[in-house]
Design a protein around this motif. Structure first.
Motif, short mmCIF file in Angstrom:
data_model
loop_
_atom_site.label_atom_id
_atom_site.label_comp_id
_atom_site.label_asym_id
_atom_site.label_seq_id
_atom_site.Cartn_x
_atom_site.Cartn_y
_atom_site.Cartn_z
N ALA A 29 -15.86 -20.14 7.90
CA ALA A 29 -15.78 -19.44 9.18
C ALA A 29 -14.33 -19.14 9.55
O ALA A 29 -14.01 -18.04 10.03
N VAL A 30 -13.45 -20.11 9.31
CA VAL A 30 -12.01 -19.90 9.56
C VAL A 30 -11.48 -18.82 8.62
O VAL A 30 -10.74 -17.92 9.04
N PHE A 31 -11.85 -18.92 7.36
CA PHE A 31 -11.42 -17.92 6.37
C PHE A 31 -11.87 -16.53 6.80
O PHE A 31 -11.06 -15.57 6.79
N LEU A 32 -13.12 -16.38 7.20
CA LEU A 32 -13.64 -15.07 7.60
C LEU A 32 -12.94 -14.53 8.83
O LEU A 32 -12.64 -13.34 8.92
N ASP A 33 -12.66 -15.40 9.77
CA ASP A 33 -11.97 -14.96 10.98
C ASP A 33 -10.59 -14.39 10.62
O ASP A 33 -10.21 -13.32 11.11
N ARG A 34 -9.88 -15.07 9.74
CA ARG A 34 -8.55 -14.58 9.36
C ARG A 34 -8.63 -13.32 8.51
O ARG A 34 -7.78 -12.43 8.61
N LEU A 35 -9.66 -13.24 7.66
CA LEU A 35 -9.82 -12.03 6.86
C LEU A 35 -10.10 -10.83 7.77
O LEU A 35 -9.56 -9.74 7.55
N HIS A 36 -10.91 -11.03 8.79
CA HIS A 36 -11.18 -9.94 9.73
C HIS A 36 -9.91 -9.57 10.50
O HIS A 36 -9.67 -8.38 10.77
N GLN A 37 -9.10 -10.57 10.83
CA GLN A 37 -7.82 -10.25 11.47
C GLN A 37 -6.96 -9.39 10.55
O GLN A 37 -6.33 -8.41 11.00
N TYR A 92 0.83 -1.21 0.00
CA TYR A 92 0.00 0.00 0.00
C TYR A 92 0.86 1.26 0.00
O TYR A 92 0.51 2.27 -0.62
N ASP A 93 2.02 1.18 0.65
CA ASP A 93 2.91 2.33 0.71
C ASP A 93 3.50 2.70 -0.65
O ASP A 93 4.07 3.78 -0.81
N THR A 94 3.37 1.82 -1.66
CA THR A 94 3.85 2.16 -3.00
C THR A 94 2.92 3.14 -3.70
O THR A 94 3.28 3.70 -4.74
N GLY A 95 1.71 3.32 -3.17
CA GLY A 95 0.77 4.26 -3.76
C GLY A 95 -0.39 3.63 -4.50
O GLY A 95 -1.11 4.32 -5.23
N VAL A 96 -0.60 2.33 -4.32
CA VAL A 96 -1.71 1.66 -5.00
C VAL A 96 -3.06 2.13 -4.45
O VAL A 96 -3.15 2.60 -3.31
N GLN A 97 -4.09 1.94 -5.26
CA GLN A 97 -5.45 2.27 -4.84
C GLN A 97 -5.98 1.24 -3.85
O GLN A 97 -6.73 1.59 -2.94
N ALA A 98 -5.61 -0.03 -4.06
CA ALA A 98 -6.07 -1.10 -3.18
C ALA A 98 -5.05 -2.23 -3.22
O ALA A 98 -4.32 -2.40 -4.20
N VAL A 99 -5.02 -3.00 -2.14
CA VAL A 99 -4.15 -4.17 -2.06
C VAL A 99 -5.01 -5.42 -2.18
O VAL A 99 -6.05 -5.53 -1.52
N ILE A 100 -4.57 -6.34 -3.02
CA ILE A 100 -5.38 -7.52 -3.34
C ILE A 100 -5.04 -8.67 -2.39
O ILE A 100 -3.87 -9.00 -2.18
N VAL A 101 -6.10 -9.28 -1.86
CA VAL A 101 -5.99 -10.45 -1.00
C VAL A 101 -6.27 -11.69 -1.83
O VAL A 101 -7.33 -11.81 -2.44
N ILE A 102 -5.30 -12.61 -1.89
CA ILE A 102 -5.52 -13.89 -2.56
C ILE A 102 -6.31 -14.77 -1.62
O ILE A 102 -5.85 -15.10 -0.53
N THR A 103 -7.51 -15.14 -2.03
CA THR A 103 -8.41 -15.83 -1.10
C THR A 103 -7.84 -17.16 -0.60
O THR A 103 -8.08 -17.55 0.54
N SER A 104 -7.05 -17.83 -1.43
CA SER A 104 -6.52 -19.13 -1.03
C SER A 104 -5.31 -19.03 -0.12
O SER A 104 -4.76 -20.05 0.29
N GLN A 105 -4.88 -17.80 0.20
CA GLN A 105 -3.73 -17.64 1.09
C GLN A 105 -4.13 -17.45 2.56
O GLN A 105 -3.25 -17.37 3.42
N LEU A 106 -5.42 -17.39 2.82
CA LEU A 106 -5.86 -17.17 4.20
C LEU A 106 -6.35 -18.43 4.88
O LEU A 106 -6.47 -18.47 6.11
N ALA A 107 -6.65 -19.47 4.13
CA ALA A 107 -7.13 -20.73 4.71
C ALA A 107 -6.82 -21.86 3.75
O ALA A 107 -6.77 -21.67 2.54
N SER A 108 -6.63 -23.03 4.30
CA SER A 108 -6.35 -24.21 3.47
C SER A 108 -7.64 -24.73 2.87
O SER A 108 -8.75 -24.36 3.30
N PRO A 109 -7.56 -25.60 1.86
CA PRO A 109 -8.79 -26.13 1.23
C PRO A 109 -9.70 -26.83 2.24
O PRO A 109 -10.92 -26.83 2.05
N GLU A 110 -9.13 -27.42 3.28
CA GLU A 110 -9.93 -28.17 4.23
C GLU A 110 -10.60 -27.28 5.28
O GLU A 110 -11.52 -27.73 5.98
N GLU A 111 -10.15 -26.04 5.38
CA GLU A 111 -10.68 -25.16 6.43
C GLU A 111 -11.97 -24.49 5.98
O GLU A 111 -12.18 -24.23 4.80
N SER A 112 -12.83 -24.20 6.93
CA SER A 112 -14.18 -23.71 6.66
C SER A 112 -14.18 -22.23 6.30
O SER A 112 -13.20 -21.50 6.50
#
Length: 319
Positions: A123-131, A101-121
């Protein structure tokens, strides 16, 4: 203070390639030329440091360097977004989000598969996204259902949970399901949020359903055609031509995914862009037979663009 979140402009947002030298180093002069080219074709924004950029084959330093150069080169003419999550503890990912973000971008992209493993729910994904949201205060975010390391789709329920935070402004959609796109757009109504579809079989249908634009690999081969479609998909006088463009997208779908991104670099090279075919990703070989098929596609493209009075962009000169 960070700029308040706002949606990106409507239209075509290219998933940018990374030019390399023939020895495999990042070609920064080539990247400047490529950035100018995207802008001249009519791009509404730029997605740097993405899968098409070979982001997983870049170092952290290269990801920052590439993103900063694209931001500086655009000089405010269009917004830039860039990926900021590459796995590991949320605190580590949040730190890199802030560095991007400090480079000056408008938004930073979150790769959805980097926050939870395929086996995780979810709910787990949302908890980590909120973190992640809590640890990156004020940073506008986007999401990308990247197919690598695996594709994690975002349900309308997840969108309904996240959108009220006011932090989510961009989504690169790869669900491949028009009904699901409609459900997501319904949930997102009223928010400063844009859905950009990557699946060109649904290009016209998604745009007519309310998608903000297209963010697709085809734009690395025939960007002027994608820009034309974003501008004319709903023009009553152009519906016959719109149908013809959609048919071309459908017909070339399998080919453009073959040996990608090498094939895209070959296509740009054919039209005069000084870009090496060097690709760090392990992809299929660009065989003579494949080159022949690409050449035939480019001839069909030239005829289509001539019929639609689309003027191909003359290649910018290197800085």
């Amino acid at each position: 203070m960070p700029t308040p979140p706002s949606s990106l402009p409507r239209g075509f947002v290219p998933v940018m390639l990374t030019p390399f030298t023939d020895t495999g180093a990042v070609d920064l002069p080539g990247l400047a030329t490529l950035t100018d080219f995207y802008l001249q074709t009519g791009a509404a924004g730029l997605f740097a440091n993405c899968l098409s950029s070979e982001m997983y084959e870049l170092t952290g330093f290269e990801r920052i360097t590439i993103t900063r150069q694209v931001v500086n080169r655009t000089n405010g003419r269009v917004p830039v977004v860039s990926t900021g999550t590459f796995g590991g503890p949320i605190a580590v990912q949040a730190d890199f989000v802030k560095r991007i973000y400090d480079t000056g971008v408008q938004a930073v992209i979150v790769i959805t598969s980097q926050l939870a493993s395929p086996e995780e729910s979810d709910a787990v994904f949302l908890d980590r996204l909120h973190q992640l949201i809590d640890q990156t205060e004020g940073v506008p975010l986007g999401m990308y259902e990247c197919p690598v390391p695996y594709k994690r789709l975002i349900t309308p329920d997840i969108l309904a949970d996240i959108l009220p935070t006011g932090r989510l402004i961009y989504h690169k959609d790869t669900c491949l399901d028009l009904a699901e796109v409609n459900r997501r757009l319904t949930v997102a109504q009223g928010y400063p949020f844009g859905l950009y579809d990557a699946y060109m079989v649904n290009a016209v249908s998604s745009l007519k359903a309310g998608a903000a634009g297209l963010s697709c690999i085809q734009g690395n081969i025939y960007p002027e055609l994608i820009v034309w479609l974003c501008n004319h998909y709903n023009d009553p006088a152009q519906q016959k031509a719109v149908k013809r463009v959609q048919q071309f997208l459908n017909r070339t779908m399998d080919l453009v995914h073959t040996a990608y991104p090498t094939l895209a670099k070959y296509s740009l090279q054919k039209r005069g862009l000084p870009i090496s075919l060097y690709t760090r990703r392990k992809v299929d070989r660009l065989t003579p037979d494949l080159c022949t098929r690409v050449d035939a596609m480019l001839r069909d493209l030239a005829q289509l663009e001539a019929d639609l009075s689309i003027e191909p962009v003359l290649m910018p000169q290197p800085a």
